[in-house]
Write a protein that holds these residues in place. Structure first.
Motif, mmCIF file in Angstrom:
data_model
loop_
_atom_site.group_PDB
_atom_site.id
_atom_site.type_symbol
_atom_site.label_atom_id
_atom_site.label_comp_id
_atom_site.label_asym_id
_atom_site.label_seq_id
_atom_site.Cartn_x
_atom_site.Cartn_y
_atom_site.Cartn_z
ATOM 1 N N ALA A 1 -10.598 4.773 -15.669
ATOM 2 C CA ALA A 1 -9.127 4.789 -14.765
ATOM 3 C C ALA A 1 -9.185 4.736 -13.427
ATOM 4 C CB ALA A 1 -7.968 5.665 -15.430
ATOM 5 N N VAL A 2 -10.332 5.350 -12.810
ATOM 6 C CA VAL A 2 -10.070 5.793 -11.461
ATOM 7 C C VAL A 2 -10.085 4.580 -10.501
ATOM 8 C CG1 VAL A 2 -12.723 6.000 -11.074
ATOM 9 C CG2 VAL A 2 -11.054 7.476 -9.747
ATOM 10 N N MET A 3 -10.600 3.442 -10.780
ATOM 11 C CA MET A 3 -10.584 2.203 -9.978
ATOM 12 C C MET A 3 -9.200 1.515 -10.372
ATOM 13 S SD MET A 3 -12.910 2.492 -7.808
ATOM 14 C CE MET A 3 -12.726 1.235 -6.969
ATOM 15 N N PRO A 4 -8.840 1.025 -11.437
ATOM 16 C CA PRO A 4 -7.448 0.730 -11.568
ATOM 17 C C PRO A 4 -6.620 1.171 -10.884
ATOM 18 C CG PRO A 4 -8.624 0.564 -13.521
ATOM 19 C CD PRO A 4 -9.651 1.499 -12.597
ATOM 20 N N VAL A 5 -6.548 2.468 -10.640
ATOM 21 C CA VAL A 5 -5.418 3.148 -10.293
ATOM 22 C C VAL A 5 -5.135 2.962 -8.784
ATOM 23 C CG1 VAL A 5 -4.847 5.569 -9.367
ATOM 24 C CG2 VAL A 5 -5.546 5.479 -11.648
ATOM 25 N N VAL A 6 -6.406 2.845 -7.842
ATOM 26 C CA VAL A 6 -6.217 2.565 -6.624
ATOM 27 C C VAL A 6 -6.042 0.877 -6.276
ATOM 28 C CG1 VAL A 6 -8.532 2.156 -6.066
ATOM 29 C CG2 VAL A 6 -7.248 2.847 -4.392
ATOM 30 N N THR A 7 -6.421 0.081 -7.395
ATOM 31 C CA THR A 7 -6.138 -1.359 -7.167
ATOM 32 C C THR A 7 -4.759 -1.595 -7.469
ATOM 33 O OG1 THR A 7 -8.623 -1.594 -7.971
ATOM 34 C CG2 THR A 7 -6.995 -3.309 -8.239
ATOM 35 N N VAL A 8 -4.290 -1.040 -8.405
ATOM 36 C CA VAL A 8 -2.647 -1.408 -8.722
ATOM 37 C C VAL A 8 -2.035 -0.696 -7.715
ATOM 38 C CG1 VAL A 8 -0.961 -1.514 -10.392
ATOM 39 C CG2 VAL A 8 -3.442 -1.771 -11.159
ATOM 40 N N GLY A 9 -2.164 0.380 -7.348
ATOM 41 C CA GLY A 9 -1.801 1.115 -6.159
ATOM 42 C C GLY A 9 -1.494 0.376 -4.836
ATOM 43 N N GLY A 10 -2.797 -0.120 -4.433
ATOM 44 C CA GLY A 10 -2.835 -0.849 -3.416
ATOM 45 C C GLY A 10 -2.095 -2.211 -3.231
ATOM 46 N N ALA A 11 -1.878 -2.622 -4.438
ATOM 47 C CA ALA A 11 -0.915 -4.003 -4.631
ATOM 48 C C ALA A 11 0.332 -3.786 -4.055
ATOM 49 C CB ALA A 11 -1.088 -4.364 -5.894
ATOM 50 N N GLN A 12 0.892 -2.629 -4.236
ATOM 51 C CA GLN A 12 2.242 -2.309 -3.870
ATOM 52 C C GLN A 12 2.469 -2.367 -2.370
ATOM 53 O OE1 GLN A 12 4.127 0.966 -6.239
ATOM 54 N NE2 GLN A 12 2.041 1.633 -6.350
ATOM 55 N N PHE A 13 1.410 -2.486 -1.641
ATOM 56 C CA PHE A 13 1.686 -2.538 -0.092
ATOM 57 C C PHE A 13 2.015 -3.928 0.252
ATOM 58 C CE2 PHE A 13 -0.810 1.446 -0.416
ATOM 59 C CZ PHE A 13 -0.348 2.259 0.525
ATOM 60 N N VAL A 14 1.789 -4.846 -0.649
ATOM 61 C CA VAL A 14 2.331 -6.348 -0.237
ATOM 62 C C VAL A 14 3.682 -6.399 0.178
ATOM 63 C CG1 VAL A 14 0.367 -7.301 -1.464
ATOM 64 C CG2 VAL A 14 2.477 -6.890 -2.514
ATOM 65 N N LEU A 15 4.467 -5.394 -0.632
ATOM 66 C CA LEU A 15 5.940 -5.546 -0.367
ATOM 67 C C LEU A 15 6.472 -4.550 0.712
ATOM 68 C CD1 LEU A 15 7.323 -4.871 -4.151
ATOM 69 C CD2 LEU A 15 7.108 -6.863 -3.037
ATOM 70 N N TYR A 16 5.660 -4.033 1.477
ATOM 71 C CA TYR A 16 5.922 -3.044 2.648
ATOM 72 C C TYR A 16 6.200 -4.023 3.733
ATOM 73 C CZ TYR A 16 4.848 1.135 0.522
ATOM 74 O OH TYR A 16 4.819 2.504 -0.308
ATOM 75 N N GLY A 17 7.350 -3.903 4.302
ATOM 76 C CA GLY A 17 7.575 -4.849 5.537
ATOM 77 C C GLY A 17 8.461 -6.082 5.033
ATOM 78 N N GLN A 18 8.468 -6.337 3.788
ATOM 79 C CA GLN A 18 9.045 -7.617 3.484
ATOM 80 C C GLN A 18 10.516 -7.228 3.254
ATOM 81 O OE1 GLN A 18 7.303 -9.824 0.249
ATOM 82 N NE2 GLN A 18 5.391 -9.416 0.896
ATOM 83 N N GLU A 19 11.476 -8.220 3.312
ATOM 84 C CA GLU A 19 12.739 -8.228 3.037
ATOM 85 C C GLU A 19 13.062 -8.509 1.461
ATOM 86 O OE1 GLU A 19 14.863 -6.897 5.229
ATOM 87 O OE2 GLU A 19 13.512 -6.767 6.617
ATOM 88 N N PRO A 20 13.843 -7.529 0.767
ATOM 89 C CA PRO A 20 14.317 -7.734 -0.592
ATOM 90 C C PRO A 20 15.351 -8.969 -0.524
ATOM 91 C CG PRO A 20 15.395 -5.874 0.356
ATOM 92 C CD PRO A 20 14.324 -6.309 1.360
ATOM 93 N N PRO A 21 15.331 -9.379 -1.602
ATOM 94 C CA PRO A 21 16.459 -10.670 -1.764
ATOM 95 C C PRO A 21 17.746 -10.044 -1.693
ATOM 96 C CG PRO A 21 15.727 -9.906 -4.028
ATOM 97 C CD PRO A 21 14.928 -9.251 -2.908
ATOM 98 N N THR A 22 18.545 -10.815 -0.937
ATOM 99 C CA THR A 22 19.973 -10.511 -0.728
ATOM 100 C C THR A 22 21.044 -11.048 -1.689
ATOM 101 O OG1 THR A 22 20.263 -12.315 0.753
ATOM 102 C CG2 THR A 22 19.543 -10.138 1.762
ATOM 103 N N SER A 23 21.883 -9.965 -2.023
ATOM 104 C CA SER A 23 22.779 -10.536 -3.001
ATOM 105 C C SER A 23 24.320 -10.044 -2.494
ATOM 106 C CB SER A 23 22.907 -9.966 -4.524
ATOM 107 O OG SER A 23 21.402 -10.113 -4.903
ATOM 108 N N GLY A 24 24.859 -10.652 -1.593
ATOM 109 C CA GLY A 24 26.354 -10.232 -1.276
ATOM 110 C C GLY A 24 26.014 -9.066 -0.364
ATOM 111 N N MET A 25 25.139 -9.389 1.024
ATOM 112 C CA MET A 25 24.813 -8.282 1.734
ATOM 113 C C MET A 25 26.247 -7.442 1.959
ATOM 114 S SD MET A 25 21.881 -8.214 2.100
ATOM 115 C CE MET A 25 21.649 -7.059 3.350
ATOM 116 N N THR A 26 25.899 -6.086 1.969
ATOM 117 C CA THR A 26 26.736 -5.141 2.385
ATOM 118 C C THR A 26 27.002 -4.797 3.833
ATOM 119 O OG1 THR A 26 26.408 -3.918 0.068
ATOM 120 C CG2 THR A 26 27.504 -2.663 1.718
ATOM 121 N N TYR A 27 25.860 -5.034 4.533
ATOM 122 C CA TYR A 27 25.697 -5.017 6.002
ATOM 123 C C TYR A 27 25.051 -6.164 6.478
ATOM 124 C CZ TYR A 27 26.123 0.070 4.857
ATOM 125 O OH TYR A 27 26.538 1.294 4.657
ATOM 126 N N SER A 28 25.737 -6.579 7.688
ATOM 127 C CA SER A 28 24.873 -7.792 8.464
ATOM 128 C C SER A 28 23.487 -7.367 9.024
ATOM 129 C CB SER A 28 25.964 -8.028 9.663
ATOM 130 O OG SER A 28 26.012 -7.103 10.679
#
Length: 417
Positions: free
Chosen positions: A230-257
């Motif tokens: 399990a030790v290598m899959p942990v860091v592999t899958v965990g590191g994949a989450q960094f691709v979302l950092y800095g990205q903008e989530p999809p907007t659905s009727g934005m509450t703020y401009s």
């Protein structure tokens, strides 16, 4: 801090959520180990392995009960301190939590009860199937909790009507990329927690020369194998989450401009929060590296056929569970602080999500919940250590001891109702 209800509420939730997750991680980590050990025992009709299942299952049941109790208190705290979140996003954020609650309390708990009280009362395959359902629903519960958490980081699948979020795409909610990557990371990291506990308990008994049916001889090897896998899959899958950092989530009727979002994030930036996130990430990566070293060392000693003999290895393995717990809490801290100052990114700030609490009310809530969770965590640790030290004859699911007839001293099984 005592004059700032928001800081108290945030710190309270951080402490209670981290404590609750310690129970969850062990539940997820031990369940597959027990499941596959019972499968082996059932196939081979191996009484020795089944006694081992009873021992590890007793620790699982104890931890599960405490996890349910802490989860109930967590939900109470969420309703009391964060009513703004439920007011605006109750239909979206609350839906997966409702599904998780029904699964955990109606399905998982029912089949766990059948498994606990079904020893020697149902067929061996039916009994194993009960724990199969328990394991599947445990991971399903984790998934639904992460659906709710992923929605906070990556809000999608809803629209705003009259200031309230309404679901319009359940599939977008369930297939949230933040959810899926977090679920893979949690599932693999929980295996590290379970493997570390099995190694630690087995090593403690081997050090004392207590190894009935070679139960702990197998346990220390099985736990090491789980860690190595399990030790290598942990860091592999965990590191994949960094691709979302800095990205903008999809907007659905934005509450703020866009301008308001930039202003909120600029004003809400906190050096303390950023430091906590960096510290959490450092703890997570440092703990993972130490786990790699310990698991690798244990693997080499295993190849030398000395894993159940060298006492210095046993001492090392006995201290091992601290590392995956520290990594889990550190990773959770890094994940949650990255979203601040938002509860629901770009839709609801942390300050707006909080209930209207006076400093006195926030202080009382912080004191009560912190004390309650501290007592719960301490009691669980004490009970787990106590039953783990007792071994297979003194666990919560240990079979009844035989009674001795006075006439000839012959032992007969105790009658159970």
């Amino acid at each position: 801090m005592l004059d700032d209800p928001l800081s108290l509420a945030r710190l309270q939730f951080a402490f209670t959520a981290a404590t609750h997750y310690m129970f969850v991680a062990l539940t997820l980590g031990l369940a597959p180990y027990i499941l596959f050990n019972q499968l082996t025992a059932v196939r081979k009709r191996d009484g020795a392995r089944m006694r081992a299942v009873r021992f590890w299952g007793g620790l699982y049941v104890l931890n599960y009960a405490m996890g349910v109790l802490s989860g109930l208190v967590m939900e109470l705290q969420l309703a009391l301190n964060w009513s703004g979140l439920s007011d605006m996003f109750g239909y979206a954020f609350g839906a997966p939590l409702a599904v998780e609650t029904m699964g955990a309390f109606f399905v998982e708990s029912t089949f766990l009860g059948l498994w606990i009280f079904g020893w020697d009362r149902m067929g061996r395959w039916a009994h194993w199937a009960c724990f199969l359902v328990v394991t599947v629903t445990a991971y399903a519960s984790a998934y639904w909790v992460l659906v709710a958490n992923g929605f906070l980081k990556w809000p999608a699948g809803f629209r705003i009507e009259d200031g309230v979020a309404v679901l319009d795409s359940p599939w977008s909610l369930m297939g949230n990329p933040s959810t899926l990557m977090a679920f893979g990371h949690v599932a693999t990291s929980a295996l590290l927690v379970g493997g570390a506990l099995v190694c630690a308990v087995s090593a403690a008994h081997l050090r004392r020369g207590n190894d009935p049916d070679r139960m702990f001889h197998r346990g220390v090897r099985h736990g090491t194998a789980v860690l190595l896998l399990a030790v290598m899959p942990v860091v592999t899958v965990g590191g994949a989450q960094f691709v979302l950092y800095g990205q903008e989530p999809p907007t659905s009727g934005m509450t703020y401009s866009a301008e308001e979002i930039a202003a909120i994030e600029s004003e809400g930036a906190s050096s303390a929060v950023e430091a906590a996130g960096m510290a959490g990430d450092g703890v997570m990566m440092g703990s993972w590296m130490l786990i790699c070293i310990v698991a690798g060392t244990a693997g080499l000693v295993w190849l030398m056929n000395r894993l159940d003999r060298w006492r210095w290895v046993h001492w090392m393995l006995m201290a091992l569970p601290v590392l995956p717990y520290a990594a889990s809490i550190g990773g959770w801290t890094a994940r949650e602080t990255e979203r601040q100052p938002w509860v629901v990114r770009h839709h609801l700030t942390t300050a707006d999500a909080m209930s209207d609490l006076s400093p006195a009310m926030a202080t009382a809530s912080f004191a009560f919940f912190t004390a309650a969770f501290a007592v719960l965590a301490a009691a669980t640790f004490w009970l787990l250590v106590r039953f783990a030290r007792r071994g297979p004859e003194g666990g919560p699911l240990a079979p009844p001891r035989p009674e001795t007839e006075p006439e000839d001293g012959a032992q007969v099984p105790a009658r159970t109702l």
